[in-house]
Design a protein around this motif. Structure first.
Motif, PDB file in Angstrom:
ATOM      1  N   LEU A   2      35.416  24.683  60.702  1.00 20.33           N
ATOM      2  CA  LEU A   2      35.808  24.792  62.106  1.00 20.33           C
ATOM      3  C   LEU A   2      34.964  25.839  62.825  1.00 20.33           C
ATOM      4  CD1 LEU A   2      37.720  23.884  64.344  1.00 20.33           C
ATOM      5  CD2 LEU A   2      39.293  25.670  63.606  1.00 20.33           C
ATOM      6  N   ASN A   3      34.664  26.940  62.130  1.00 26.25           N
ATOM      7  CA  ASN A   3      33.796  27.965  62.720  1.00 26.25           C
ATOM      8  C   ASN A   3      32.408  27.411  63.025  1.00 26.25           C
ATOM      9  OD1 ASN A   3      35.801  29.879  62.605  1.00 26.25           O
ATOM     10  ND2 ASN A   3      35.146  30.662  60.615  1.00 26.25           N
ATOM     11  N   ASP A   4      31.870  26.600  62.107  1.00 21.06           N
ATOM     12  CA  ASP A   4      30.560  25.993  62.331  1.00 21.06           C
ATOM     13  C   ASP A   4      30.586  25.049  63.529  1.00 21.06           C
ATOM     14  OD1 ASP A   4      29.471  27.353  60.211  1.00 21.06           O
ATOM     15  OD2 ASP A   4      29.727  25.684  58.798  1.00 21.06           O
ATOM     16  N   ILE A   6      32.643  25.121  66.190  1.00 19.41           N
ATOM     17  CA  ILE A   6      32.749  25.895  67.431  1.00 19.41           C
ATOM     18  C   ILE A   6      31.431  26.600  67.734  1.00 19.41           C
ATOM     19  CG2 ILE A   6      33.888  27.879  68.504  1.00 19.41           C
ATOM     20  CD1 ILE A   6      36.436  27.015  66.964  1.00 19.41           C
ATOM     21  N   PHE A   7      30.825  27.189  66.713  1.00 17.18           N
ATOM     22  CA  PHE A   7      29.556  27.898  66.895  1.00 17.18           C
ATOM     23  C   PHE A   7      28.458  26.958  67.379  1.00 17.18           C
ATOM     24  CE2 PHE A   7      25.709  29.993  65.080  1.00 17.18           C
ATOM     25  CZ  PHE A   7      25.785  31.147  65.837  1.00 17.18           C
ATOM     26  N   SER A   8      28.378  25.766  66.793  1.00 22.45           N
ATOM     27  CA  SER A   8      27.331  24.829  67.201  1.00 22.45           C
ATOM     28  C   SER A   8      27.570  24.317  68.616  1.00 22.45           C
ATOM     29  CB  SER A   8      27.248  23.653  66.227  1.00 22.45           C
ATOM     30  OG  SER A   8      28.381  22.825  66.348  1.00 22.45           O
ATOM     31  N   MET A  64      23.777  29.213  58.077  1.00 22.17           N
ATOM     32  CA  MET A  64      23.947  29.523  59.496  1.00 22.17           C
ATOM     33  C   MET A  64      22.641  29.325  60.255  1.00 22.17           C
ATOM     34  SD  MET A  64      26.191  30.251  61.695  1.00 22.17           S
ATOM     35  CE  MET A  64      27.578  30.922  60.835  1.00 22.17           C
ATOM     36  N   THR A  67      22.361  25.749  61.073  1.00 23.39           N
ATOM     37  CA  THR A  67      23.313  25.434  62.139  1.00 23.39           C
ATOM     38  C   THR A  67      22.748  25.835  63.499  1.00 23.39           C
ATOM     39  OG1 THR A  67      25.169  25.790  60.625  1.00 23.39           O
ATOM     40  CG2 THR A  67      25.654  25.806  62.968  1.00 23.39           C
ATOM     41  N   SER A  71      21.621  23.057  66.262  1.00 22.07           N
ATOM     42  CA  SER A  71      22.379  23.088  67.518  1.00 22.07           C
ATOM     43  C   SER A  71      21.459  23.279  68.715  1.00 22.07           C
ATOM     44  CB  SER A  71      23.420  24.197  67.478  1.00 22.07           C
ATOM     45  OG  SER A  71      24.331  23.965  66.433  1.00 22.07           O
TER      46      SER A  71
END
Length: 96
Positions: A2-4, A6-8, A64, A67, A71
């Motif tokens: 989920l963090n990935d 939102i971050f992307s 990361m 990612t 993104s």
């Protein structure tokens, strides 16, 4: 995961806004006219965020750095696709 996601989406949205500023020279705010609602910078921000989300789900990066790279690349490609759609619509209107 989920963090990935939102971050992307945040990175894709920021890249979309940067592309909007690069194209127009300023941030155009959303507005409503008699015929339609013009989303302004939100259009490109949302398109970049959705493109980043789709590329993240499709590729599942391992780090990361991947990612961030994917993104940003998706945000740029979303801006390019949006520009091409607008150019095609302008060409159709000129031919009509």
């Amino acid at each position: 995961m989920l963090n990935d996601i939102i971050f992307s989406m945040v990175i894709g949205g920021v890249v979309g806004i940067v592309g909007h500023v690069r194209k127009h020279g300023k941030i155009i705010m959303p507005r409503k006219t008699k015929r339609f609602i013009y989303l302004g910078f939100l259009e490109e921000m949302l398109f970049g965020a959705v493109a980043a989300l789709l590329i993240l789900i499709y590729t599942t990066p391992n780090s990361m750095v991947e990612t961030i790279f994917l993104s940003a690349l998706a945000g740029i490609s979303g801006d390019i696709i949006l520009t091409r759609f607008k150019a095609l619509n302008e060409n159709k209107e000129k031919e009509s």
